[in-house]
Design a protein around this motif. Structure first.
Motif, PDB file in Angstrom:
ATOM      1  N   SER A  50       0.746  -1.267  -0.085  1.00  0.00           N
ATOM      2  CA  SER A  50       0.052   0.141  -0.064  1.00  0.00           C
ATOM      3  C   SER A  50       0.869   1.335  -0.116  1.00  0.00           C
ATOM      4  CB  SER A  50      -1.074   0.157   1.306  1.00  0.00           C
ATOM      5  OG  SER A  50      -0.360  -0.056   2.412  1.00  0.00           O
ATOM      6  N   ALA A  51       2.169   1.213   0.416  1.00  0.00           N
ATOM      7  CA  ALA A  51       2.988   2.332   0.537  1.00  0.00           C
ATOM      8  C   ALA A  51       3.747   2.675  -1.034  1.00  0.00           C
ATOM      9  CB  ALA A  51       4.133   2.303   1.516  1.00  0.00           C
ATOM     10  N   GLN A  52       3.519   1.729  -2.058  1.00  0.00           N
ATOM     11  CA  GLN A  52       3.945   2.104  -3.202  1.00  0.00           C
ATOM     12  C   GLN A  52       3.709   3.463  -3.811  1.00  0.00           C
ATOM     13  OE1 GLN A  52       2.540  -0.634  -6.351  1.00  0.00           O
ATOM     14  NE2 GLN A  52       3.777   0.654  -7.966  1.00  0.00           N
ATOM     15  N   ASP A  53       2.570   3.938  -3.745  1.00  0.00           N
ATOM     16  CA  ASP A  53       2.120   5.099  -4.127  1.00  0.00           C
ATOM     17  C   ASP A  53       3.156   6.252  -3.298  1.00  0.00           C
ATOM     18  OD1 ASP A  53       0.248   4.149  -6.125  1.00  0.00           O
ATOM     19  OD2 ASP A  53      -1.219   4.738  -4.897  1.00  0.00           O
ATOM     20  N   ASP A  54       3.196   6.205  -2.003  1.00  0.00           N
ATOM     21  CA  ASP A  54       3.849   7.201  -1.478  1.00  0.00           C
ATOM     22  C   ASP A  54       5.309   7.220  -2.007  1.00  0.00           C
ATOM     23  OD1 ASP A  54       1.682   8.223   0.023  1.00  0.00           O
ATOM     24  OD2 ASP A  54       2.264   6.734   1.718  1.00  0.00           O
ATOM     25  N   ALA A  55       5.868   6.077  -2.119  1.00  0.00           N
ATOM     26  CA  ALA A  55       7.433   5.848  -2.726  1.00  0.00           C
ATOM     27  C   ALA A  55       7.435   6.452  -3.876  1.00  0.00           C
ATOM     28  CB  ALA A  55       7.795   4.264  -2.454  1.00  0.00           C
ATOM     29  N   ASN A  56       6.511   6.112  -4.950  1.00  0.00           N
ATOM     30  CA  ASN A  56       6.482   6.812  -6.276  1.00  0.00           C
ATOM     31  C   ASN A  56       6.744   8.478  -6.266  1.00  0.00           C
ATOM     32  OD1 ASN A  56       6.220   4.273  -7.394  1.00  0.00           O
ATOM     33  ND2 ASN A  56       4.145   4.557  -7.636  1.00  0.00           N
ATOM     34  N   LYS A  57       6.187   9.003  -4.963  1.00  0.00           N
ATOM     35  CA  LYS A  57       6.272  10.260  -4.941  1.00  0.00           C
ATOM     36  C   LYS A  57       8.032  10.967  -4.965  1.00  0.00           C
ATOM     37  CE  LYS A  57       2.185  11.022  -2.095  1.00  0.00           C
ATOM     38  NZ  LYS A  57       1.822  11.204  -0.859  1.00  0.00           N
ATOM     39  N   LEU A  58       8.787  10.026  -4.875  1.00  0.00           N
ATOM     40  CA  LEU A  58      10.206  10.328  -5.060  1.00  0.00           C
ATOM     41  C   LEU A  58      10.436  10.767  -6.234  1.00  0.00           C
ATOM     42  CD1 LEU A  58      11.450   7.649  -2.479  1.00  0.00           C
ATOM     43  CD2 LEU A  58      11.898  10.027  -2.240  1.00  0.00           C
ATOM     44  N   PHE A  59      10.127   9.670  -7.464  1.00  0.00           N
ATOM     45  CA  PHE A  59      10.107   9.602  -8.780  1.00  0.00           C
ATOM     46  C   PHE A  59       9.564  11.078  -9.042  1.00  0.00           C
ATOM     47  CE2 PHE A  59      11.198   5.324  -9.248  1.00  0.00           C
ATOM     48  CZ  PHE A  59      12.494   5.472  -9.655  1.00  0.00           C
ATOM     49  N   SER A  60       8.327  11.453  -8.621  1.00  0.00           N
ATOM     50  CA  SER A  60       7.563  12.499  -8.920  1.00  0.00           C
ATOM     51  C   SER A  60       8.248  13.947  -8.516  1.00  0.00           C
ATOM     52  CB  SER A  60       6.029  12.460  -8.098  1.00  0.00           C
ATOM     53  OG  SER A  60       5.266  11.378  -8.706  1.00  0.00           O
ATOM     54  N   LEU A  61       8.778  13.896  -7.488  1.00  0.00           N
ATOM     55  CA  LEU A  61       9.643  15.059  -7.138  1.00  0.00           C
ATOM     56  C   LEU A  61      10.854  15.257  -8.021  1.00  0.00           C
ATOM     57  CD1 LEU A  61       9.461  16.841  -4.628  1.00  0.00           C
ATOM     58  CD2 LEU A  61      11.335  15.192  -3.259  1.00  0.00           C
ATOM     59  N   PHE A  62      11.525  14.123  -8.399  1.00  0.00           N
ATOM     60  CA  PHE A  62      12.642  14.369  -9.327  1.00  0.00           C
ATOM     61  C   PHE A  62      12.228  14.645 -10.885  1.00  0.00           C
ATOM     62  CE2 PHE A  62      15.281  11.461  -6.661  1.00  0.00           C
ATOM     63  CZ  PHE A  62      16.355  12.395  -6.615  1.00  0.00           C
ATOM     64  N   ARG A  63      11.082  14.224 -10.915  1.00  0.00           N
ATOM     65  CA  ARG A  63      10.350  14.570 -12.509  1.00  0.00           C
ATOM     66  C   ARG A  63       9.846  16.069 -12.496  1.00  0.00           C
ATOM     67  NH1 ARG A  63       5.011  11.473 -15.034  1.00  0.00           N
ATOM     68  NH2 ARG A  63       4.702  12.633 -16.932  1.00  0.00           N
ATOM     69  N   ALA A  64       9.157  16.365 -11.686  1.00  0.00           N
ATOM     70  CA  ALA A  64       8.607  17.905 -11.518  1.00  0.00           C
ATOM     71  C   ALA A  64       9.967  18.830 -11.454  1.00  0.00           C
ATOM     72  CB  ALA A  64       8.057  18.046 -10.071  1.00  0.00           C
ATOM     73  N   TRP A  65      11.038  18.403 -10.712  1.00  0.00           N
ATOM     74  CA  TRP A  65      12.145  19.491 -10.675  1.00  0.00           C
ATOM     75  C   TRP A  65      12.787  19.463 -11.983  1.00  0.00           C
ATOM     76  CZ3 TRP A  65      17.473  18.950 -11.048  1.00  0.00           C
ATOM     77  CH2 TRP A  65      18.199  19.911 -10.273  1.00  0.00           C
ATOM     78  N   LEU A  66      13.143  18.062 -12.444  1.00  0.00           N
ATOM     79  CA  LEU A  66      13.767  18.395 -13.655  1.00  0.00           C
ATOM     80  C   LEU A  66      12.835  18.906 -14.927  1.00  0.00           C
ATOM     81  CD1 LEU A  66      15.147  14.665 -13.952  1.00  0.00           C
ATOM     82  CD2 LEU A  66      16.609  16.552 -13.910  1.00  0.00           C
ATOM     83  N   CYS A  67      11.857  18.711 -15.052  1.00  0.00           N
ATOM     84  CA  CYS A  67      10.610  19.275 -15.859  1.00  0.00           C
ATOM     85  C   CYS A  67      10.851  20.832 -15.797  1.00  0.00           C
ATOM     86  CB  CYS A  67       9.452  18.974 -15.619  1.00  0.00           C
ATOM     87  SG  CYS A  67       8.302  19.599 -16.674  1.00  0.00           S
ATOM     88  N   ARG A  68      10.809  21.297 -14.556  1.00  0.00           N
ATOM     89  CA  ARG A  68      11.100  22.874 -14.241  1.00  0.00           C
ATOM     90  C   ARG A  68      12.478  23.385 -15.079  1.00  0.00           C
ATOM     91  NH1 ARG A  68      12.934  26.152 -11.253  1.00  0.00           N
ATOM     92  NH2 ARG A  68      12.648  26.717  -9.258  1.00  0.00           N
ATOM     93  N   GLN A  69      13.554  22.607 -14.586  1.00  0.00           N
ATOM     94  CA  GLN A  69      14.798  22.877 -15.182  1.00  0.00           C
ATOM     95  C   GLN A  69      14.826  22.914 -16.556  1.00  0.00           C
ATOM     96  OE1 GLN A  69      16.725  24.202 -12.994  1.00  0.00           O
ATOM     97  NE2 GLN A  69      15.306  23.418 -11.496  1.00  0.00           N
ATOM     98  N   PHE A  70      14.017  21.847 -17.558  1.00  0.00           N
ATOM     99  CA  PHE A  70      14.213  22.162 -18.944  1.00  0.00           C
ATOM    100  C   PHE A  70      13.204  22.983 -19.243  1.00  0.00           C
ATOM    101  CE2 PHE A  70      15.351  17.369 -18.627  1.00  0.00           C
ATOM    102  CZ  PHE A  70      16.429  17.516 -19.333  1.00  0.00           C
TER     103      PHE A  70
END
Length: 198
Positions: free
Chosen positions: A116-136
């Motif tokens: 059940s914690a998979q979605d919470d763990a996926n937030k780590l990827f979401s954090l990197f994705r949003a940050w990288l998206c902003r840089q691009f």
């Protein structure tokens, strides 16, 4: 030692053990032994392993956000900040060769377990994705999210293969290729439209 300090020590020990051994193969006894506290003291802070996992994910999110904030402070340009992400493969190469990527290994394991914690763990990827998206986006790219996902996917692939083949030269070569790819993207943005590669 204060209760908060003991709790933080438990979370840090669990974080390391989950990374090195995996969540499923880490027991309460392993964590208690790592921090050298009694079971009673341990259960005062956490009554279930899932509670520890939740605290570990939260700690990783906070640590990741702090790292991204630091890259924002020291990176004078979006290119320099994205390079910080790319070169983390070199910085963490010893652990990556032995255990893989801490984010990738945890999310993969939780997915296999249907946890059940998979979605919470996926937030780590979401954090990197949003940050990288902003840089691009700051580089002027309209395909910023696609580029962010590509870079995340490539870095995860490098970490997975490096863990499998234990080859540090492979990590260095891939990092240099990613850096060259980033330079091409920056150069493409800087070129006048009529001279850009189609």
């Amino acid at each position: 030692m204060s209760a908060d300090a003991t709790r933080a020590e438990i979370v840090a020990a669990a974080d390391g053990l989950f990374y090195r051994q995996g969540y499923e193969h880490t027991s309460f006894a392993d964590i208690a032994g790592a921090v050298q506290i009694s079971r009673g003291n341990f259960y005062y802070h956490f009554r279930a392993k899932d509670e520890i996992l939740e605290a570990v994910i939260l700690a990783r999110l906070q640590k990741t956000q702090a790292m991204l904030d630091r890259w924002e402070e020291i990176g004078e340009t979006p290119q320099a900040r994205i390079q910080s992400f790319i070169y983390i493969l070199i910085v963490n190469r010893t652990d990556i060769k032995r255990y893989g990527c801490p984010v990738g290994t945890l999310t993969s394991e939780l997915a296999k377990l249907g946890h059940s914690a998979q979605d919470d763990a996926n937030k780590l990827f979401s954090l990197f994705r949003a940050w990288l998206c902003r840089q691009f986006k700051l580089l002027g790219r309209k395909d910023a999210d696609a580029l962010a996902l590509h870079l995340l996917a490539r870095s995860q692939g490098v970490a997975t293969l490096a863990n499998a083949i234990k080859d540090e030269d492979f990590i260095r070569r891939e990092v240099l290729e990613l850096d060259a790819w980033l330079h091409e993207i920056v150069d493409d943005v800087r070129l006048p439209r009529r001279t850009r590669k189609s």
